[in-house]
Design an enzyme around this catalytic site. Sequence first.
Site, short mmCIF file in Angstrom:
data_model
loop_
_atom_site.label_atom_id
_atom_site.label_comp_id
_atom_site.label_asym_id
_atom_site.label_seq_id
_atom_site.Cartn_x
_atom_site.Cartn_y
_atom_site.Cartn_z
N GLU A 183 -0.64 -3.81 2.00
CA GLU A 183 -1.23 -3.63 0.68
C GLU A 183 -2.74 -3.68 0.82
O GLU A 183 -3.42 -4.50 0.25
CB GLU A 183 -0.72 -4.70 -0.30
N GLU A 217 -11.45 2.03 1.61
CA GLU A 217 -11.64 3.33 2.22
C GLU A 217 -11.21 3.37 3.68
O GLU A 217 -11.01 4.43 4.25
CB GLU A 217 -13.09 3.80 2.08
#
Length: 141
Positions: A84, A93
Amino acid sequence: MGKDDQIVVMYFGAGRGPLIRRALSAAKRADVNVKVVALDKNPNAIVTLRNMIVDENLEDRVTLFAGDMRKLDANLKGDILMSELLGSFGDNELSPECLNPTEKFLKEGGIYLPWSYTNQVIPISSQILWNEVMIYAGQGT
């Protein structure tokens, strides 16, 4: 896979361990044998996870690795790989660069969670935020 076979769940970026608890809880409800392999590079998360493993008597069901998932050198294969890494705002990113090297740990026919995700940006408007920005912008001149 038989009822007595062990399912290996690998959790990359385990943080404070909420998905570890969920995986163990789901395994208990489904009456299956699960081994969780958790990895995190954050030293504070490692301390929290170690304490959780000891406090909740999970030593026989959870193995903890400290380090960067991109550099993990272990002879392990998981039936389920979880992560996660999206962060609080879904803005990590580096997620693809971190997760792609972990594919080598997935057993044939295994499951990767999430299999995919999509980040979206939605414009918002807030007069309060605009006013705050304008106040601070005026102070810098």
